[in-house]
Write a protein that holds these residues in place. Structure first.
Motif, PDB file in Angstrom:
ATOM      1  N   ASP A  32       0.807  -1.217   0.000  1.00 49.72           N
ATOM      2  CA  ASP A  32       0.000   0.000   0.000  1.00 49.72           C
ATOM      3  C   ASP A  32       0.842   1.271   0.000  1.00 49.72           C
ATOM      4  OD1 ASP A  32       0.985  -0.260   2.547  1.00 49.72           O
ATOM      5  OD2 ASP A  32      -0.919   0.022   3.573  1.00 49.72           O
ATOM      6  N   THR A  33       2.177   1.131   0.037  1.00 45.55           N
ATOM      7  CA  THR A  33       3.059   2.300  -0.018  1.00 45.55           C
ATOM      8  C   THR A  33       3.738   2.450  -1.371  1.00 45.55           C
ATOM      9  OG1 THR A  33       5.028   1.103   0.778  1.00 45.55           O
ATOM     10  CG2 THR A  33       3.536   2.030   2.449  1.00 45.55           C
ATOM     11  N   LEU A  34       3.472   1.540  -2.290  1.00 43.15           N
ATOM     12  CA  LEU A  34       4.186   1.538  -3.557  1.00 43.15           C
ATOM     13  C   LEU A  34       3.796   2.734  -4.433  1.00 43.15           C
ATOM     14  CD1 LEU A  34       3.989  -2.247  -4.524  1.00 43.15           C
ATOM     15  CD2 LEU A  34       6.030  -0.974  -3.812  1.00 43.15           C
ATOM     16  N   GLU A  35       4.811   3.382  -4.990  1.00 45.72           N
ATOM     17  CA  GLU A  35       4.625   4.411  -6.005  1.00 45.72           C
ATOM     18  C   GLU A  35       5.240   3.905  -7.299  1.00 45.72           C
ATOM     19  OE1 GLU A  35       5.488   8.515  -4.893  1.00 45.72           O
ATOM     20  OE2 GLU A  35       5.931   7.783  -2.874  1.00 45.72           O
ATOM     21  N   PHE A  36       4.934   4.585  -8.392  1.00 46.04           N
ATOM     22  CA  PHE A  36       5.481   4.149  -9.675  1.00 46.04           C
ATOM     23  C   PHE A  36       6.939   4.590  -9.807  1.00 46.04           C
ATOM     24  CE2 PHE A  36       6.482   4.450 -14.144  1.00 46.04           C
ATOM     25  CZ  PHE A  36       5.967   3.271 -14.651  1.00 46.04           C
ATOM     26  N   GLY A  37       7.828   3.592  -9.991  1.00 48.36           N
ATOM     27  CA  GLY A  37       9.213   3.890 -10.325  1.00 48.36           C
ATOM     28  C   GLY A  37      10.032   4.559  -9.255  1.00 48.36           C
ATOM     29  N   ARG A  38       9.750   4.276  -7.972  1.00 47.78           N
ATOM     30  CA  ARG A  38      10.505   4.894  -6.888  1.00 47.78           C
ATOM     31  C   ARG A  38      11.455   3.915  -6.193  1.00 47.78           C
ATOM     32  NH1 ARG A  38      10.583  10.444  -7.046  1.00 47.78           N
ATOM     33  NH2 ARG A  38       8.482  11.271  -7.326  1.00 47.78           N
ATOM     34  N   VAL A  39      11.093   2.648  -6.157  1.00 49.15           N
ATOM     35  CA  VAL A  39      11.866   1.624  -5.462  1.00 49.15           C
ATOM     36  C   VAL A  39      12.289   0.569  -6.472  1.00 49.15           C
ATOM     37  CG1 VAL A  39      11.803  -0.136  -3.656  1.00 49.15           C
ATOM     38  CG2 VAL A  39      10.585   2.026  -3.333  1.00 49.15           C
ATOM     39  N   PHE A  40      13.529   0.055  -6.346  1.00 43.50           N
ATOM     40  CA  PHE A  40      14.048  -0.864  -7.347  1.00 43.50           C
ATOM     41  C   PHE A  40      14.541  -2.159  -6.704  1.00 43.50           C
ATOM     42  CE2 PHE A  40      14.175   3.391  -8.974  1.00 43.50           C
ATOM     43  CZ  PHE A  40      13.582   3.238 -10.225  1.00 43.50           C
ATOM     44  N   THR A  41      14.505  -3.223  -7.479  1.00 43.71           N
ATOM     45  CA  THR A  41      14.815  -4.546  -6.948  1.00 43.71           C
ATOM     46  C   THR A  41      16.305  -4.709  -6.693  1.00 43.71           C
ATOM     47  OG1 THR A  41      15.119  -5.591  -9.118  1.00 43.71           O
ATOM     48  CG2 THR A  41      12.860  -5.460  -8.263  1.00 43.71           C
ATOM     49  N   ASP A  42      16.693  -5.893  -6.265  1.00 42.16           N
ATOM     50  CA  ASP A  42      18.080  -6.132  -5.829  1.00 42.16           C
ATOM     51  C   ASP A  42      19.082  -6.211  -6.979  1.00 42.16           C
ATOM     52  OD1 ASP A  42      17.826  -6.383  -2.928  1.00 42.16           O
ATOM     53  OD2 ASP A  42      16.639  -8.176  -3.358  1.00 42.16           O
ATOM     54  N   HIS A  43      18.622  -6.577  -8.178  1.00 42.74           N
ATOM     55  CA  HIS A  43      19.562  -6.850  -9.269  1.00 42.74           C
ATOM     56  C   HIS A  43      19.162  -6.154 -10.562  1.00 42.74           C
ATOM     57  CE1 HIS A  43      20.043 -10.278  -6.451  1.00 42.74           C
ATOM     58  NE2 HIS A  43      21.328 -10.155  -6.772  1.00 42.74           N
ATOM     59  N   MET A  44      20.090  -6.086 -11.508  1.00 42.16           N
ATOM     60  CA  MET A  44      19.817  -5.566 -12.836  1.00 42.16           C
ATOM     61  C   MET A  44      20.631  -6.356 -13.863  1.00 42.16           C
ATOM     62  SD  MET A  44      21.759  -1.877 -12.580  1.00 42.16           S
ATOM     63  CE  MET A  44      23.515  -1.653 -12.917  1.00 42.16           C
ATOM     64  N   PHE A  45      20.163  -6.326 -15.088  1.00 44.40           N
ATOM     65  CA  PHE A  45      20.845  -7.017 -16.184  1.00 44.40           C
ATOM     66  C   PHE A  45      21.594  -5.980 -17.015  1.00 44.40           C
ATOM     67  CE2 PHE A  45      20.907  -8.438 -20.647  1.00 44.40           C
ATOM     68  CZ  PHE A  45      21.522  -9.672 -20.517  1.00 44.40           C
ATOM     69  N   VAL A  46      22.822  -6.315 -17.415  1.00 44.33           N
ATOM     70  CA  VAL A  46      23.656  -5.389 -18.190  1.00 44.33           C
ATOM     71  C   VAL A  46      24.288  -6.131 -19.356  1.00 44.33           C
ATOM     72  CG1 VAL A  46      25.575  -3.740 -18.131  1.00 44.33           C
ATOM     73  CG2 VAL A  46      24.180  -4.081 -16.084  1.00 44.33           C
ATOM     74  N   LEU A  47      24.341  -5.463 -20.508  1.00 48.71           N
ATOM     75  CA  LEU A  47      24.953  -6.006 -21.712  1.00 48.71           C
ATOM     76  C   LEU A  47      25.694  -4.864 -22.396  1.00 48.71           C
ATOM     77  CD1 LEU A  47      25.101  -8.505 -23.687  1.00 48.71           C
ATOM     78  CD2 LEU A  47      23.026  -7.594 -24.766  1.00 48.71           C
ATOM     79  N   ASP A  48      26.946  -5.077 -22.782  1.00 50.29           N
ATOM     80  CA  ASP A  48      27.773  -4.031 -23.385  1.00 50.29           C
ATOM     81  C   ASP A  48      27.872  -4.197 -24.899  1.00 50.29           C
ATOM     82  OD1 ASP A  48      28.479  -2.874 -20.870  1.00 50.29           O
ATOM     83  OD2 ASP A  48      29.948  -4.475 -20.592  1.00 50.29           O
ATOM     84  N   TYR A  49      28.079  -3.060 -25.586  1.00 48.05           N
ATOM     85  CA  TYR A  49      28.341  -3.087 -27.034  1.00 48.05           C
ATOM     86  C   TYR A  49      29.604  -2.294 -27.324  1.00 48.05           C
ATOM     87  CZ  TYR A  49      27.919  -2.514 -32.063  1.00 48.05           C
ATOM     88  OH  TYR A  49      28.169  -2.543 -33.421  1.00 48.05           O
ATOM     89  N   THR A  50      30.486  -2.901 -28.105  1.00 43.54           N
ATOM     90  CA  THR A  50      31.702  -2.247 -28.575  1.00 43.54           C
ATOM     91  C   THR A  50      31.791  -2.446 -30.075  1.00 43.54           C
ATOM     92  OG1 THR A  50      32.801  -2.768 -26.476  1.00 43.54           O
ATOM     93  CG2 THR A  50      34.209  -2.089 -28.331  1.00 43.54           C
ATOM     94  N   GLU A  51      31.999  -1.378 -30.815  1.00 47.24           N
ATOM     95  CA  GLU A  51      32.091  -1.495 -32.266  1.00 47.24           C
ATOM     96  C   GLU A  51      33.220  -2.462 -32.642  1.00 47.24           C
ATOM     97  OE1 GLU A  51      31.555   1.739 -35.656  1.00 47.24           O
ATOM     98  OE2 GLU A  51      33.607   1.812 -34.864  1.00 47.24           O
ATOM     99  N   GLY A  52      32.922  -3.374 -33.533  1.00 50.13           N
ATOM    100  CA  GLY A  52      33.895  -4.374 -33.945  1.00 50.13           C
ATOM    101  C   GLY A  52      33.788  -5.664 -33.149  1.00 50.13           C
ATOM    102  N   GLN A  53      33.204  -5.573 -31.969  1.00 44.30           N
ATOM    103  CA  GLN A  53      33.028  -6.745 -31.110  1.00 44.30           C
ATOM    104  C   GLN A  53      31.567  -7.141 -30.984  1.00 44.30           C
ATOM    105  OE1 GLN A  53      34.769  -6.290 -27.215  1.00 44.30           O
ATOM    106  NE2 GLN A  53      34.251  -8.362 -26.557  1.00 44.30           N
ATOM    107  N   GLY A  54      30.684  -6.154 -31.137  1.00 39.72           N
ATOM    108  CA  GLY A  54      29.260  -6.411 -30.986  1.00 39.72           C
ATOM    109  C   GLY A  54      28.837  -6.402 -29.527  1.00 39.72           C
ATOM    110  N   TRP A  55      27.636  -6.918 -29.266  1.00 39.23           N
ATOM    111  CA  TRP A  55      27.131  -7.010 -27.899  1.00 39.23           C
ATOM    112  C   TRP A  55      27.851  -8.136 -27.162  1.00 39.23           C
ATOM    113  CZ3 TRP A  55      24.289  -3.225 -25.997  1.00 39.23           C
ATOM    114  CH2 TRP A  55      23.521  -2.437 -26.861  1.00 39.23           C
TER     115      TRP A  55
END
Length: 370
Positions: A21-44
């Protein structure tokens, strides 16, 4: 298929989860995130799940200067059986790549991105709230990270997924909103970036949104950028009208975002045998339909609200009251149907929901091969 390794670095300290009942939109975030890098010539490369944390970027990173960024928004839901489901995630990743193409960002591998998304939600599945109307909002996005001030596409990018538990959009029940029809500013034109989900589109809409709010209206209805005559969309939502028992929505024309909720509603309407039209509709036609008593309902569609009933439009000092400012029967039925499919309380005849593995079936390893 190319093989990738998705590394998982788990957080050592789990965050305290907020009360539903205290939740707002986009104020609190979970424990983890996914990350993927891109470098030209190497790709994602280097897909990984890591603890949620700040991003370190150089002041010269190109995203800050030329706005080369795209994003998406989707949700995960907890069903009555305690399963966690995603709603049409492949459509979001497909649209992300279409936005990327317009912004000169290299495409991601959609299968890899979906696998990373599934693993991330599964890992943080305890963050999916169970209270009615709540969900886990998921924000995938791409930013240009090359350190360069020249005006050119970046050679480096990051694709990141973060997640936030969100409360019910309608805390006091589904209520119609009031919309101001914008006649001074324009959002997009054909050939521009209107059909791409990119940050600049939203930044340019803030001025009109502020002015609408100051006049007591919660959203802005945008007209076309050329003639300022034809209806396009509402803020962060596509728009629908029920006119003389037919559901009418503006046709996708190159400046309107192709909403996934929009597409879902059109398919539900088709299943129900309700007449629909995707075509140009002018603000003058809307006014005339209202005067003739043929404008029966109006609603917006989008990920956040799913369906937002509209009770009033303001156009050139004229108030257009829709269905006495009340929720229309078709609007309510569509809301109940789509949210029922999303949360598993109704059968999914379209195969839209993707159920994630239960914790008992999962085998979370430090490195998962995909």
């Amino acid at each position: 298929m190319t093989k990738f390794e998705i590394r998982q670095q788990l957080t050592l300290v789990r965050k305290e989860k907020p009360e539903p009942d205290t939740l707002e939109f986009g104020r609190v975030f979970t424990d983890h995130m996914f990350v993927l890098d891109y470098t030209e010539g190497q790709g994602w490369h280097d897909p990984r799940i890591i603890p949620y944390q700040p991003i370190t970027l150089e002041p010269s990173s190109m995203v800050f200067h030329y706005g080369q960024t795209v994003f998406e928004g989707l949700k995960a839901y907890k069903t009555p059986a305690k399963d966690v489901v995603l709603f049409r995630p492949e459509k979001n990743l497909s649209r992300l790549n279409k936005s990327s193409a317009r912004m000169s960002i290299p495409p991601i591998d959609e299968e890899l991105a979906l696998e990373g998304l599934k693993q991330l939600v599964s890992l943080d599945r305890e963050w999916v709230p169970e209270a009615p109307g709540t969900s886990l909002y998921i924000r995938p996005f791409i930013i240009a990270t090359e350190q360069y001030l020249g005006v050119a596409p970046s050679k480096n990018y990051q694709f990141i997924i973060i997640m936030s538990p969100v409360g019910s959009y309608y805390k006091e029940g589904i209520n119609p909103v009031k919309i101001l029809v914008e006649k001074e500013y324009v959002r997009a034109v054909k050939g521009g970036t209107g059909e791409a989900k990119t940050g600049g589109n939203y930044a340019s809409s803030l001025k009109a949104q502020q002015e609408a709010a100051a006049s007591g209206y919660s959203q802005t209805l945008w007209l076309d950028g050329k003639e300022q005559k034809y209806i396009e969309e509402v803020g962060s939502m596509n728009i629908f009208f029920v006119i003389d028992n037919t559901v009418v929505t503006p046709a996708l024309n190159g400046s309107i975002l192709p909403g996934i909720t929009r597409d879902s509603i059109l398919q539900v309407l088709g299943m129900e045998g309700i007449p629909t039209e995707e075509r140009r509709i002018s603000i003058d036609e809307l006014v005339e339909a209202h005067k003739a008593g043929k404008l029966q309902e109006a609603f917006g569609t989008g990920t956040a609200a799913v369906i937002s009933p509209i009770g009033e439009f303001l156009w050139e000092e004229q108030k257009i009251i829709v269905n006495n400012g009340e929720v229309g029967p078709l609007t309510q039925k569509l809301y109940d149907t789509l949210t029922g499919i999303q949360t598993g309380t109704l059968e999914d005849p379209f195969g839209w929901t993707l159920t994630l593995e239960s914790p008992a079936d999962e085998k979370i390893e430090e490195i998962t091969t995909f």
